[in-house]
Design a protein around this motif. Structure first.
Motif, PDB file in Angstrom:
ATOM      1  N   ASN A  63       0.829  -1.201   0.000  1.00  0.00           N
ATOM      2  CA  ASN A  63       0.000   0.000   0.000  1.00  0.00           C
ATOM      3  C   ASN A  63       0.872   1.263   0.000  1.00  0.00           C
ATOM      4  O   ASN A  63       0.699   2.151  -0.837  1.00  0.00           O
ATOM      5  CB  ASN A  63      -0.914  -0.002   1.227  1.00  0.00           C
ATOM      6  CG  ASN A  63      -1.904  -1.150   1.214  1.00  0.00           C
ATOM      7  OD1 ASN A  63      -2.365  -1.570   0.162  1.00  0.00           O
ATOM      8  ND2 ASN A  63      -2.226  -1.668   2.383  1.00  0.00           N
ATOM      9  N   CYS A  72       1.666   4.026  -2.994  1.00  0.00           N
ATOM     10  CA  CYS A  72       1.429   5.453  -2.784  1.00  0.00           C
ATOM     11  C   CYS A  72       2.697   6.263  -3.017  1.00  0.00           C
ATOM     12  O   CYS A  72       2.643   7.384  -3.543  1.00  0.00           O
ATOM     13  CB  CYS A  72       0.902   5.689  -1.373  1.00  0.00           C
ATOM     14  SG  CYS A  72      -0.833   5.230  -1.147  1.00  0.00           S
ATOM     15  N   ARG A 113      -5.787   4.399   0.382  1.00  0.00           N
ATOM     16  CA  ARG A 113      -4.996   3.212   0.099  1.00  0.00           C
ATOM     17  C   ARG A 113      -4.125   2.821   1.298  1.00  0.00           C
ATOM     18  O   ARG A 113      -4.184   1.701   1.782  1.00  0.00           O
ATOM     19  CB  ARG A 113      -4.118   3.426  -1.135  1.00  0.00           C
ATOM     20  CG  ARG A 113      -3.268   2.192  -1.478  1.00  0.00           C
ATOM     21  CD  ARG A 113      -2.295   2.453  -2.624  1.00  0.00           C
ATOM     22  NE  ARG A 113      -2.972   2.678  -3.881  1.00  0.00           N
ATOM     23  CZ  ARG A 113      -2.932   3.815  -4.557  1.00  0.00           C
ATOM     24  NH1 ARG A 113      -2.260   4.855  -4.068  1.00  0.00           N
ATOM     25  NH2 ARG A 113      -3.546   3.942  -5.714  1.00  0.00           N
ATOM     26  N   CYS A 114      -3.300   3.742   1.760  1.00  0.00           N
ATOM     27  CA  CYS A 114      -2.351   3.400   2.835  1.00  0.00           C
ATOM     28  C   CYS A 114      -2.801   3.838   4.212  1.00  0.00           C
ATOM     29  O   CYS A 114      -2.263   3.382   5.220  1.00  0.00           O
ATOM     30  CB  CYS A 114      -0.981   3.991   2.525  1.00  0.00           C
ATOM     31  SG  CYS A 114      -0.916   5.797   2.600  1.00  0.00           S
ATOM     32  N   VAL A 165     -10.322   1.859  -4.401  1.00  0.00           N
ATOM     33  CA  VAL A 165      -8.861   1.903  -4.434  1.00  0.00           C
ATOM     34  C   VAL A 165      -8.320   0.542  -3.999  1.00  0.00           C
ATOM     35  O   VAL A 165      -8.533   0.135  -2.859  1.00  0.00           O
ATOM     36  CB  VAL A 165      -8.322   3.008  -3.504  1.00  0.00           C
ATOM     37  CG1 VAL A 165      -6.802   3.066  -3.588  1.00  0.00           C
ATOM     38  CG2 VAL A 165      -8.938   4.349  -3.854  1.00  0.00           C
ATOM     39  N   ARG A 220      -6.287  -2.179  -2.337  1.00  0.00           N
ATOM     40  CA  ARG A 220      -5.375  -2.166  -1.204  1.00  0.00           C
ATOM     41  C   ARG A 220      -5.317  -3.565  -0.632  1.00  0.00           C
ATOM     42  O   ARG A 220      -6.241  -4.356  -0.786  1.00  0.00           O
ATOM     43  CB  ARG A 220      -5.841  -1.166  -0.136  1.00  0.00           C
ATOM     44  CG  ARG A 220      -7.254  -1.378   0.331  1.00  0.00           C
ATOM     45  CD  ARG A 220      -7.667  -0.353   1.344  1.00  0.00           C
ATOM     46  NE  ARG A 220      -6.812  -0.404   2.531  1.00  0.00           N
ATOM     47  CZ  ARG A 220      -6.912   0.431   3.541  1.00  0.00           C
ATOM     48  NH1 ARG A 220      -7.810   1.394   3.524  1.00  0.00           N
ATOM     49  NH2 ARG A 220      -6.125   0.313   4.586  1.00  0.00           N
ATOM     50  N   LEU A 247      -4.886  -5.084  -3.982  1.00  0.00           N
ATOM     51  CA  LEU A 247      -3.725  -4.475  -4.618  1.00  0.00           C
ATOM     52  C   LEU A 247      -2.758  -5.542  -5.099  1.00  0.00           C
ATOM     53  O   LEU A 247      -2.171  -5.427  -6.184  1.00  0.00           O
ATOM     54  CB  LEU A 247      -3.029  -3.534  -3.634  1.00  0.00           C
ATOM     55  CG  LEU A 247      -1.799  -2.789  -4.160  1.00  0.00           C
ATOM     56  CD1 LEU A 247      -2.157  -1.940  -5.367  1.00  0.00           C
ATOM     57  CD2 LEU A 247      -1.198  -1.924  -3.064  1.00  0.00           C
ATOM     58  N   GLU A 296     -14.000   1.230   1.902  1.00  0.00           N
ATOM     59  CA  GLU A 296     -12.780   2.005   1.768  1.00  0.00           C
ATOM     60  C   GLU A 296     -12.774   3.191   2.741  1.00  0.00           C
ATOM     61  O   GLU A 296     -11.815   3.397   3.475  1.00  0.00           O
ATOM     62  CB  GLU A 296     -12.633   2.512   0.326  1.00  0.00           C
ATOM     63  CG  GLU A 296     -12.299   1.441  -0.695  1.00  0.00           C
ATOM     64  CD  GLU A 296     -10.922   0.870  -0.452  1.00  0.00           C
ATOM     65  OE1 GLU A 296     -10.745  -0.335  -0.679  1.00  0.00           O
ATOM     66  OE2 GLU A 296     -10.035   1.594  -0.021  1.00  0.00           O
TER      67      GLU A 296
END
Length: 254
Positions: A6, A10, A43-44, A64, A66, A70, A245
């Motif tokens: 993640n 980013c 995301r992070c 997104v 993740r 991801l 999210e």
């Protein structure tokens, strides 16, 4: 050491921030600092200074990738690059076959000329160049008809086109591309197995294993052909993820 994909993503592509219209979630995602407003990355989970990239209801928050999602994207992109490179290689082979079919006689003469030059050198090293398996294979290609070579070039072009389209679709994460990847890859598995019965090599074994794993992974992870609930379950999973999210980044518990 465990890789945090993640934060790595980013760092390479930038944070994805979102300001939901719901007051409770908005307060959890927002932080006022001495340097200005900061919003939590979807995301992070880290806070990033600046205005959010999007705003609206939490249900409309961008999906997104993740964590596991991801990782799936990274694997699909890896398969996409492999397919595109393979398609380009096959396309170059098709062009080579087509050019050879139109200038076979001149290539044959050039081959015989070089063979005459290298024959004394090979004889010096006690190597029978005239009965070499490589030389015999090249000589057999000169016996193919022009029409046969043209058909072979056309077949290679079709195969290359399928691989390139498949790779582009996988890179763009298109669902129809996942179906195409499974069907096309599975269709060529019997041919790869037959080639192993003719001659075994580590390259052929590695290619076969990679293709089998790719088919199984895409089938199960993307729920194709009704597996694990099919398309409805896949869409439900994506929808729930888009709702989660904002909640996950805000520290809420579903």
């Amino acid at each position: 050491m465990k890789i945090d994909w993640n934060r790595r993503t980013c760092a390479r592509r930038g944070h994805v921030t979102y300001a939901p219209t719901e007051d409770t979630l908005r307060e959890r995602l927002h932080a006022a600092t001495a340097l200005g407003d900061a919003w939590r990355c979807l995301r992070c989970g880290d806070f990033a200074l600046g205005e959010p990239y999007g705003t609206g209801p939490a249900a409309d928050a961008p999906l997104v990738p993740r964590g596991k999602a991801l990782r799936d994207v990274i694997i699909m992109r890896f398969l996409a690059v492999e397919r595109i490179l393979r398609g380009l290689f096959v396309l170059m082979a098709a062009v080579a076959v087509w050019k050879f079919s139109n200038s076979r006689n001149s290539v044959h003469d050039l081959f015989d000329e070089y063979l005459t030059v290298f024959r004394p050198v090979a004889r010096h090293f006690h190597y029978d160049l005239d009965h070499s398996p490589v030389v015999d294979t090249i000589r057999k290609t000169f016996e193919y008809r022009h029409s046969t070579l043209v058909v072979a070039a056309a077949a290679l072009c079709v195969y290359a086109l399928i691989e390139i389209v498949e790779g582009v679709a996988l890179w763009m994460l298109k669902r129809w591309g996942e179906y195409l990847a499974v069907v096309a890859t599975a269709a060529f598995l019997p041919l790869e197995i037959y080639e192993l019965t003719e001659k075994i090599s580590w390259l052929k074994i590695g290619t076969l294993v990679l293709n089998v794993l790719a088919v199984l992974y895409i089938l199960l992870s993307k729920r194709l052909f009704g597996l694990r609930g099919g398309h409805a379950a896949f869409e439900a999973e994506r929808h729930s993820a888009s709702l989660m999210e904002v909640q996950t980044a805000a520290g809420a518990v579903a």
